[in-house]
Design a protein around this motif. Structure first.
Motif, PDB file in Angstrom:
ATOM      1  N   GLU A 112      60.529   6.333 -22.380  1.00 23.32           N
ATOM      2  CA  GLU A 112      60.150   7.104 -21.011  1.00 23.32           C
ATOM      3  C   GLU A 112      59.161   7.990 -21.837  1.00 23.32           C
ATOM      4  O   GLU A 112      57.860   8.042 -21.368  1.00 23.32           O
ATOM      5  N   ASP A 113      58.937   7.740 -23.057  1.00 21.40           N
ATOM      6  CA  ASP A 113      57.531   8.405 -24.266  1.00 21.40           C
ATOM      7  C   ASP A 113      56.286   7.272 -23.414  1.00 21.40           C
ATOM      8  O   ASP A 113      55.575   8.069 -23.301  1.00 21.40           O
ATOM      9  N   THR A 114      56.479   6.351 -23.438  1.00 24.44           N
ATOM     10  CA  THR A 114      55.118   5.567 -22.896  1.00 24.44           C
ATOM     11  C   THR A 114      55.051   6.264 -21.227  1.00 24.44           C
ATOM     12  O   THR A 114      53.501   6.662 -21.030  1.00 24.44           O
ATOM     13  N   LEU A 115      55.711   6.114 -20.472  1.00 24.82           N
ATOM     14  CA  LEU A 115      55.595   7.105 -19.473  1.00 24.82           C
ATOM     15  C   LEU A 115      55.122   8.510 -19.211  1.00 24.82           C
ATOM     16  O   LEU A 115      54.123   8.819 -18.358  1.00 24.82           O
ATOM     17  N   LEU A 116      55.774   9.049 -20.452  1.00 20.63           N
ATOM     18  CA  LEU A 116      55.178  10.395 -20.659  1.00 20.63           C
ATOM     19  C   LEU A 116      53.975  11.113 -20.807  1.00 20.63           C
ATOM     20  O   LEU A 116      53.118  11.722 -20.757  1.00 20.63           O
ATOM     21  N   ASN A 117      53.858   9.815 -22.136  1.00 19.75           N
ATOM     22  CA  ASN A 117      52.034   9.625 -22.178  1.00 19.75           C
ATOM     23  C   ASN A 117      50.889   9.486 -20.585  1.00 19.75           C
ATOM     24  O   ASN A 117      49.837   9.952 -21.013  1.00 19.75           O
ATOM     25  N   GLY A 118      51.563   8.942 -19.917  1.00 19.21           N
ATOM     26  CA  GLY A 118      50.797   9.245 -18.665  1.00 19.21           C
ATOM     27  C   GLY A 118      49.826   7.556 -18.344  1.00 19.21           C
ATOM     28  O   GLY A 118      49.547   6.904 -17.110  1.00 19.21           O
ATOM     29  N   THR A 119      49.531   6.976 -19.424  1.00 17.76           N
ATOM     30  CA  THR A 119      48.274   5.712 -19.265  1.00 17.76           C
ATOM     31  C   THR A 119      48.636   4.427 -20.244  1.00 17.76           C
ATOM     32  O   THR A 119      49.472   5.043 -21.591  1.00 17.76           O
ATOM     33  N   PHE A 120      48.487   3.560 -19.687  1.00 19.40           N
ATOM     34  CA  PHE A 120      48.799   2.361 -20.413  1.00 19.40           C
ATOM     35  C   PHE A 120      48.530   1.122 -19.516  1.00 19.40           C
ATOM     36  O   PHE A 120      47.869   1.077 -18.404  1.00 19.40           O
ATOM     37  N   GLU A 146      45.466  -3.563 -15.952  1.00 19.35           N
ATOM     38  CA  GLU A 146      44.937  -3.099 -15.445  1.00 19.35           C
ATOM     39  C   GLU A 146      44.988  -1.672 -16.255  1.00 19.35           C
ATOM     40  O   GLU A 146      46.231  -1.847 -17.137  1.00 19.35           O
ATOM     41  N   ASP A 147      44.663  -0.708 -16.642  1.00 17.44           N
ATOM     42  CA  ASP A 147      44.592   1.276 -17.661  1.00 17.44           C
ATOM     43  C   ASP A 147      45.664   1.463 -16.133  1.00 17.44           C
ATOM     44  O   ASP A 147      45.504   1.572 -14.701  1.00 17.44           O
ATOM     45  N   LEU A 148      47.534   1.570 -16.253  1.00 14.30           N
ATOM     46  CA  LEU A 148      47.397   2.230 -14.928  1.00 14.30           C
ATOM     47  C   LEU A 148      47.716   3.859 -15.542  1.00 14.30           C
ATOM     48  O   LEU A 148      47.760   4.549 -16.783  1.00 14.30           O
ATOM     49  N   GLU A 149      47.855   4.581 -14.728  1.00  9.76           N
ATOM     50  CA  GLU A 149      48.033   5.793 -14.872  1.00  9.76           C
ATOM     51  C   GLU A 149      49.400   6.707 -13.801  1.00  9.76           C
ATOM     52  O   GLU A 149      49.435   6.242 -12.986  1.00  9.76           O
ATOM     53  N   PHE A 150      50.471   7.438 -14.836  1.00  5.94           N
ATOM     54  CA  PHE A 150      51.190   8.079 -13.710  1.00  5.94           C
ATOM     55  C   PHE A 150      51.861   9.406 -14.042  1.00  5.94           C
ATOM     56  O   PHE A 150      51.251   9.632 -15.732  1.00  5.94           O
ATOM     57  N   GLU A 151      51.785   9.998 -12.871  1.00 10.89           N
ATOM     58  CA  GLU A 151      51.887  11.752 -13.404  1.00 10.89           C
ATOM     59  C   GLU A 151      53.123  11.348 -12.878  1.00 10.89           C
ATOM     60  O   GLU A 151      54.454  11.017 -12.394  1.00 10.89           O
ATOM     61  N   PHE A 152      54.357  11.970 -14.425  1.00 10.04           N
ATOM     62  CA  PHE A 152      55.729  11.998 -14.382  1.00 10.04           C
ATOM     63  C   PHE A 152      56.160  13.295 -14.497  1.00 10.04           C
ATOM     64  O   PHE A 152      56.395  13.417 -16.181  1.00 10.04           O
ATOM     65  N   ASP A 153      56.068  14.641 -13.837  1.00 10.27           N
ATOM     66  CA  ASP A 153      56.643  15.354 -14.056  1.00 10.27           C
ATOM     67  C   ASP A 153      58.610  15.946 -14.216  1.00 10.27           C
ATOM     68  O   ASP A 153      58.850  17.216 -14.286  1.00 10.27           O
TER      69      ASP A 153
END
Length: 163
Positions: A124-132, A139-146
């Motif tokens: 969850e922390d990685t996902l909340l960080n938004g990018t990895f 590939e740089d992945l960006e996620f918006e997890f609200d």
């Protein structure tokens, strides 16, 4: 009647006929009966070995079944702890609960890289960080997890402010 018993019967007939085992046809028949006696003994030994091997195979099969039960039951328990995060198939994330003795319950999510289609499991922390970075293609992945995903209300322990 076993093969050994059949050969013994034939030997009895041969001896009852009074033929000499030292000359002519008697010699040939006596030789044939000796070979049949040896073969009947060999077949009996092979049958005994087959029974022993069958028993050992049954034992090994039972051991393998027990191991499979342990291995697959553990996998099944992990599968039972995996729930789709929500009913919306377009969400693309799956909730995982990992029960490790040394750690509290960590919420894990499966995401699919849009570039290489590799499924990646992140906490969850990685996902909340938004990018990895995708570990497969880099590939740089960006996620918006609200936190709008309506999973079971019991699973939202930290409240709704997950921005």
């Amino acid at each position: 009647m076993t093969n050994s018993e059949k050969v013994a019967y034939l030997k009895g007939l041969f001896e009852g006929m009074g033929l000499s085992s030292e000359e002519g046809e008697g010699k040939i028949i006596s030789g044939i009966l000796d070979v049949l006696t040896d073969m009947a003994g060999d077949v009996a030994d092979l049958e005994d070995n087959a029974v022993e091997l069958g028993d050992e195979l049954d034992s090994v099969s039972a051991d393998v079944a027990a191991l499979e039960s342990v291995i697959y039951d553990e996998d099944d328990e992990d599968d039972e702890d995996e729930d789709d995060c929500c009913d919306d198939a377009s969400c693309g994330c799956h909730h995982h609960h990992h029960h490790d003795e040394d750690e509290d319950d960590d919420e894990m999510y499966s995401v699919t890289c849009p570039v290489c289609n590799t499924e990646i499991t992140v906490d969850e922390d990685t996902l909340l960080n938004g990018t990895f970075k995708c570990p497969s293609c880099g590939e740089d992945l960006e996620f918006e997890f609200d936190g709008e995903c309506d999973c079971d209300e019991d699973e939202e322990e930290d409240g709704e402010d997950k921005d």
